[in-house]
Design a protein around this motif. Structure first.
Motif, PDB file in Angstrom:
ATOM      1  N   ARG A  78       0.817  -1.370  -0.170  1.00  0.00           N
ATOM      2  CA  ARG A  78      -0.362  -0.311  -0.427  1.00  0.00           C
ATOM      3  C   ARG A  78       0.617   0.903   0.308  1.00  0.00           C
ATOM      4  NH1 ARG A  78      -2.660  -2.828   4.198  1.00  0.00           N
ATOM      5  NH2 ARG A  78      -4.459  -4.259   3.425  1.00  0.00           N
ATOM      6  N   PRO A  79       0.378   2.428  -0.661  1.00  0.00           N
ATOM      7  CA  PRO A  79       1.190   3.740  -0.414  1.00  0.00           C
ATOM      8  C   PRO A  79       0.929   4.024   0.783  1.00  0.00           C
ATOM      9  CG  PRO A  79      -0.902   3.912  -1.936  1.00  0.00           C
ATOM     10  CD  PRO A  79      -0.874   2.450  -1.532  1.00  0.00           C
ATOM     11  N   LEU A  80       1.594   4.524   1.022  1.00  0.00           N
ATOM     12  CA  LEU A  80       1.670   5.524   2.419  1.00  0.00           C
ATOM     13  C   LEU A  80       1.245   7.402   2.030  1.00  0.00           C
ATOM     14  CD1 LEU A  80       4.463   4.075   4.609  1.00  0.00           C
ATOM     15  CD2 LEU A  80       1.970   3.527   5.382  1.00  0.00           C
ATOM     16  N   LYS A  81       1.535   8.144   1.168  1.00  0.00           N
ATOM     17  CA  LYS A  81       1.469   9.160   0.291  1.00  0.00           C
ATOM     18  C   LYS A  81       1.619   9.301  -1.131  1.00  0.00           C
ATOM     19  CE  LYS A  81       4.837  11.867   0.479  1.00  0.00           C
ATOM     20  NZ  LYS A  81       6.308  12.633   0.986  1.00  0.00           N
ATOM     21  N   GLY A  82       1.097  10.252  -1.755  1.00  0.00           N
ATOM     22  CA  GLY A  82       1.464  10.419  -3.236  1.00  0.00           C
ATOM     23  C   GLY A  82       2.430  10.154  -3.519  1.00  0.00           C
ATOM     24  N   VAL A  83       2.513  10.632  -4.644  1.00  0.00           N
ATOM     25  CA  VAL A  83       3.600  10.559  -5.585  1.00  0.00           C
ATOM     26  C   VAL A  83       5.239  11.604  -5.346  1.00  0.00           C
ATOM     27  CG1 VAL A  83       4.566  10.189  -8.174  1.00  0.00           C
ATOM     28  CG2 VAL A  83       2.255   9.846  -7.448  1.00  0.00           C
ATOM     29  N   ASP A  84       5.637  11.320  -5.516  1.00  0.00           N
ATOM     30  CA  ASP A  84       7.209  12.885  -5.294  1.00  0.00           C
ATOM     31  C   ASP A  84       7.301  13.135  -6.660  1.00  0.00           C
ATOM     32  OD1 ASP A  84       9.398  10.403  -5.764  1.00  0.00           O
ATOM     33  OD2 ASP A  84       9.626  10.033  -3.245  1.00  0.00           O
ATOM     34  N   GLU A  85       7.909  14.512  -6.274  1.00  0.00           N
ATOM     35  CA  GLU A  85       8.743  14.646  -7.723  1.00  0.00           C
ATOM     36  C   GLU A  85       9.707  14.137  -8.276  1.00  0.00           C
ATOM     37  OE1 GLU A  85      10.085  19.235  -7.355  1.00  0.00           O
ATOM     38  OE2 GLU A  85       8.196  19.660  -6.769  1.00  0.00           O
ATOM     39  N   ASN A  86      10.920  12.915  -7.525  1.00  0.00           N
ATOM     40  CA  ASN A  86      11.315  11.602  -7.786  1.00  0.00           C
ATOM     41  C   ASN A  86      11.370  11.082  -8.752  1.00  0.00           C
ATOM     42  OD1 ASN A  86      14.607  11.680  -7.996  1.00  0.00           O
ATOM     43  ND2 ASN A  86      13.849   9.840  -6.656  1.00  0.00           N
TER      44      ASN A  86
ATOM     45  N   SER B 163      14.689  18.449 -18.133  1.00  0.00           N
ATOM     46  CA  SER B 163      14.617  19.405 -16.897  1.00  0.00           C
ATOM     47  C   SER B 163      14.458  20.431 -15.793  1.00  0.00           C
ATOM     48  CB  SER B 163      16.055  20.852 -17.731  1.00  0.00           C
ATOM     49  OG  SER B 163      14.589  21.180 -18.884  1.00  0.00           O
ATOM     50  N   LYS B 164      13.341  19.520 -15.859  1.00  0.00           N
ATOM     51  CA  LYS B 164      12.863  20.727 -14.595  1.00  0.00           C
ATOM     52  C   LYS B 164      11.251  19.772 -14.627  1.00  0.00           C
ATOM     53  CE  LYS B 164      10.760  24.849 -15.217  1.00  0.00           C
ATOM     54  NZ  LYS B 164      10.912  25.251 -15.478  1.00  0.00           N
ATOM     55  N   VAL B 165      10.929  19.447 -13.175  1.00  0.00           N
ATOM     56  CA  VAL B 165       9.772  18.876 -12.921  1.00  0.00           C
ATOM     57  C   VAL B 165       8.732  19.289 -11.647  1.00  0.00           C
ATOM     58  CG1 VAL B 165       8.311  17.022 -12.175  1.00  0.00           C
ATOM     59  CG2 VAL B 165       9.963  16.595 -14.522  1.00  0.00           C
ATOM     60  N   SER B 166       8.206  20.216 -11.685  1.00  0.00           N
ATOM     61  CA  SER B 166       7.366  20.269 -10.215  1.00  0.00           C
ATOM     62  C   SER B 166       6.271  19.886 -10.366  1.00  0.00           C
ATOM     63  CB  SER B 166       6.995  21.805  -9.755  1.00  0.00           C
ATOM     64  OG  SER B 166       7.287  22.728 -10.858  1.00  0.00           O
TER      65      SER B 166
ATOM     66  N   SER C  41      -3.699   8.572  -7.907  1.00  0.00           N
ATOM     67  CA  SER C  41      -3.352  10.302  -7.470  1.00  0.00           C
ATOM     68  C   SER C  41      -3.383  10.584  -8.666  1.00  0.00           C
ATOM     69  CB  SER C  41      -2.301  10.227  -7.500  1.00  0.00           C
ATOM     70  OG  SER C  41      -1.661  11.743  -6.354  1.00  0.00           O
ATOM     71  N   GLN C  42      -3.916  12.030  -8.859  1.00  0.00           N
ATOM     72  CA  GLN C  42      -4.205  13.001 -10.311  1.00  0.00           C
ATOM     73  C   GLN C  42      -2.747  13.700  -9.317  1.00  0.00           C
ATOM     74  OE1 GLN C  42      -7.224  15.576 -11.701  1.00  0.00           O
ATOM     75  NE2 GLN C  42      -7.013  13.346 -13.573  1.00  0.00           N
ATOM     76  N   VAL C  43      -1.825  13.832 -10.761  1.00  0.00           N
ATOM     77  CA  VAL C  43      -1.034  15.001 -10.412  1.00  0.00           C
ATOM     78  C   VAL C  43      -0.937  16.195 -11.039  1.00  0.00           C
ATOM     79  CG1 VAL C  43       1.244  15.994  -9.229  1.00  0.00           C
ATOM     80  CG2 VAL C  43       0.524  13.542  -8.763  1.00  0.00           C
ATOM     81  N   THR C  44      -0.601  17.281 -11.276  1.00  0.00           N
ATOM     82  CA  THR C  44      -0.540  18.754 -12.079  1.00  0.00           C
ATOM     83  C   THR C  44       0.910  19.057 -11.765  1.00  0.00           C
ATOM     84  OG1 THR C  44      -2.446  18.907 -12.138  1.00  0.00           O
ATOM     85  CG2 THR C  44      -1.071  20.700 -13.174  1.00  0.00           C
ATOM     86  N   LEU C  45       1.455  18.840 -13.005  1.00  0.00           N
ATOM     87  CA  LEU C  45       3.154  18.940 -12.996  1.00  0.00           C
ATOM     88  C   LEU C  45       3.768  20.032 -14.151  1.00  0.00           C
ATOM     89  CD1 LEU C  45       3.571  15.176 -14.045  1.00  0.00           C
ATOM     90  CD2 LEU C  45       3.778  15.997 -11.680  1.00  0.00           C
ATOM     91  N   ALA C  46       4.295  21.475 -13.760  1.00  0.00           N
ATOM     92  CA  ALA C  46       5.321  21.504 -14.890  1.00  0.00           C
ATOM     93  C   ALA C  46       5.847  21.246 -15.003  1.00  0.00           C
ATOM     94  CB  ALA C  46       5.428  23.463 -13.399  1.00  0.00           C
TER      95      ALA C  46
ATOM     96  N   ALA D 212       3.944   0.107  -6.766  1.00  0.00           N
ATOM     97  CA  ALA D 212       4.321   1.724  -7.029  1.00  0.00           C
ATOM     98  C   ALA D 212       3.285   2.051  -7.854  1.00  0.00           C
ATOM     99  CB  ALA D 212       5.598   0.454  -7.823  1.00  0.00           C
ATOM    100  N   TRP D 213       3.480   3.443  -7.991  1.00  0.00           N
ATOM    101  CA  TRP D 213       3.471   4.453  -8.386  1.00  0.00           C
ATOM    102  C   TRP D 213       3.559   3.956  -9.275  1.00  0.00           C
ATOM    103  CZ3 TRP D 213      -1.089   6.295  -6.728  1.00  0.00           C
ATOM    104  CH2 TRP D 213      -1.330   6.898  -5.642  1.00  0.00           C
ATOM    105  N   LYS D 214       2.271   3.959 -10.675  1.00  0.00           N
ATOM    106  CA  LYS D 214       2.865   4.027 -11.739  1.00  0.00           C
ATOM    107  C   LYS D 214       1.788   4.990 -12.505  1.00  0.00           C
ATOM    108  CE  LYS D 214       4.035  -1.293 -11.775  1.00  0.00           C
ATOM    109  NZ  LYS D 214       4.089  -2.503 -12.087  1.00  0.00           N
ATOM    110  N   VAL D 215       2.002   5.626 -14.179  1.00  0.00           N
ATOM    111  CA  VAL D 215       1.673   6.256 -14.664  1.00  0.00           C
ATOM    112  C   VAL D 215       0.647   5.839 -15.531  1.00  0.00           C
ATOM    113  CG1 VAL D 215       1.189   8.460 -16.222  1.00  0.00           C
ATOM    114  CG2 VAL D 215       3.630   8.141 -14.756  1.00  0.00           C
ATOM    115  N   LYS D 216      -0.868   5.918 -15.477  1.00  0.00           N
ATOM    116  CA  LYS D 216      -1.609   5.442 -16.781  1.00  0.00           C
ATOM    117  C   LYS D 216      -2.748   6.270 -17.708  1.00  0.00           C
ATOM    118  CE  LYS D 216      -2.089   1.610 -14.318  1.00  0.00           C
ATOM    119  NZ  LYS D 216      -1.410   0.004 -14.817  1.00  0.00           N
ATOM    120  N   ASN D 217      -1.862   7.331 -17.419  1.00  0.00           N
ATOM    121  CA  ASN D 217      -2.394   8.707 -18.352  1.00  0.00           C
ATOM    122  C   ASN D 217      -1.267   9.643 -18.139  1.00  0.00           C
ATOM    123  OD1 ASN D 217      -3.964   9.154 -20.912  1.00  0.00           O
ATOM    124  ND2 ASN D 217      -5.496  10.243 -19.350  1.00  0.00           N
ATOM    125  N   LEU D 218      -0.873  10.023 -19.338  1.00  0.00           N
ATOM    126  CA  LEU D 218      -0.501  12.077 -19.175  1.00  0.00           C
ATOM    127  C   LEU D 218      -1.078  12.773 -20.013  1.00  0.00           C
ATOM    128  CD1 LEU D 218       2.273  13.199 -18.125  1.00  0.00           C
ATOM    129  CD2 LEU D 218       3.509  12.029 -19.922  1.00  0.00           C
TER     130      LEU D 218
END
Length: 391
Positions: free
Chosen positions: A84-92, A118-121, A134-139, A162-168
């Motif tokens: 199980r996840p304990l928190k959402g997805v981190d930037e790394n 080169s940059k993710v936030s 989790s749905q994440v909005t990224l710059a 593990a957290w895996k991207v299903k849609n981007l």
């Protein structure tokens, strides 16, 4: 028991950075006569914000001096663990997950490679740990070899061990910008210098000539379209210009293919195509003719030009005059064929009729206008071969 697992010396229960958060005894089987005690437990560990619930069986033995001592343990196959996840997805994690994903940039698929990120936030995150979503909005900023892209992406994650991207996808349309110093030079000098073979075949069957493209003869050069693909590393350029020759003007269409590789733009293909624009035919064309009975001077005077229709006179003067080699001239009328730069004129009435001539003396004019040489070559009276230029 938790301490026994953490300190067991024969094999490590915990991976680096992993710790036990809980240990629950599900059942046990103690045999005092045999001095054994088997314990079935559910052990929960945590590492990198992920919880692992494992089934563990511990085998104890009662030693006379040491007392009850953990002799061995077994752990369920990892496929049976509850993760199980304990928190959402981190930037790394997000940065690592972007590699291999595809987004649409300027209407083209852009497959992201790790070195381009080169940059993710994280701008916002909506995580449901129970549903493991989790749905994440990224710059995000992506740096390719030629282009850079900045924009906002929406990443839909699901947790499956593990957290895996299903849609981007992009929040808004993504547009690329060419990086400083990486733009393709599409000036006239650059494009024309890259033409590997400046001699272009022009004409129709039986009247093919080579026309040379020279920079000092090119006017009104323009880039009509520039198409980019493969992250800007492949460029297709459509150009147009006028090619000005002494008596003929052509339209030039240029299709150029470029590829950016090894830090430089390389031209792989340029295909210039010529089409007729205009010709300056009216006036006096003068030169020489050659025939078996003697050579001389030939003059084609084009007096009227109406579209492709021509009228004029053709005259010839032999170098040596005799009773069968006398000067003469006659009217001609016909047409100019732009596709082959052909002049075809029917012989008309005599203007200056020789005293002596044969039935084949007055003949139709058939000639080709050669753009590079600014001359007209063809045949005239008695099928002589003439070479004339405009005066």
């Amino acid at each position: 028991m938790q301490n026994d697992l953490e300190t067991f010396s024969d094999k490590a229960f915990l991976a680096d950075g992993e710790n036990i958060s809980s240990l629950v005894i599900d059942k046990r089987d103690t045999d005092k006569k045999q001095k054994t005690d088997r314990v079935w437990c559910t052990v929960t560990t945590e590492k990198d914000d992920i919880s692992y619930e494992k089934g563990v069986v511990l085998d104890y033995y009662l030693y006379d001096k040491a007392g009850w001592t953990l002799d061995n343990y077994t752990v369920d196959d990892s496929e049976k663990w509850v993760v199980r996840p304990l928190k959402g997805v981190d930037e790394n994690t997000i940065s690592n997950n972007l590699a291999g994903q595809t987004v649409t940039v300027d209407g083209e698929a852009w497959e992201i490679i790790a070195s381009e990120v080169s940059k993710v936030s994280i701008q916002s995150e909506d995580t449901d740990l129970e549903k493991k979503t989790s749905q994440v909005t990224l710059a995000v900023q992506l740096d390719g070899e030629v282009e850079t892209v900045e924009g906002t992406l929406i990443a839909d994650y699901e947790f499956d061990r593990a957290w895996k991207v299903k849609n981007l996808y992009a929040k808004d349309s993504l547009r690329a910008e060419v990086k400083d110093g990486k733009a393709l030079d599409v000036s006239a000098d650059s494009i024309l210098d890259d033409i590997q073979n400046p001699e272009i075949k022009y004409g129709v069957s039986g009247a093919i000539q080579k026309v040379t493209i020279s920079k000092d003869e090119v006017e009104d050069f323009s880039v009509d379209s520039q198409q980019s693909k493969s992250k800007g590393t492949e460029q297709t350029i459509q150009c147009s210009a006028k090619l000005i020759k002494s008596n003929v003007t052509f339209n030039v269409a240029i299709n150029a293919e470029y590829v950016y590789e090894n830090g430089a733009w390389n031209c792989y293909q340029i295909d210039p195509v010529l089409t007729f624009d205009s010709a300056e035919l009216q006036g006096e064309w003068k030169g020489t003719y050659i025939k078996g009975g003697g050579n001389g001077v030939a003059v084609l005077e084009i007096t009227e030009v109406d579209g492709n229709n021509l009228k004029g006179t053709y005259s010839y003067t032999p170098y040596k005059t005799n009773k069968w080699s006398q000067p003469g001239s006659y009217e001609v009328e016909g047409e100019f064929v732009p596709d082959g730069l052909l002049v075809t004129l029917k012989a008309g009435d005599w203007v200056n009729e020789p005293e002596k001539y044969m039935s084949v003396t007055k003949q139709d004019i058939s000639a080709v206008l050669y753009a590079d040489d600014a001359i007209m070559k063809g045949s005239g009276q008695e099928s002589c071969i003439f070479n004339i230029s405009k005066q």
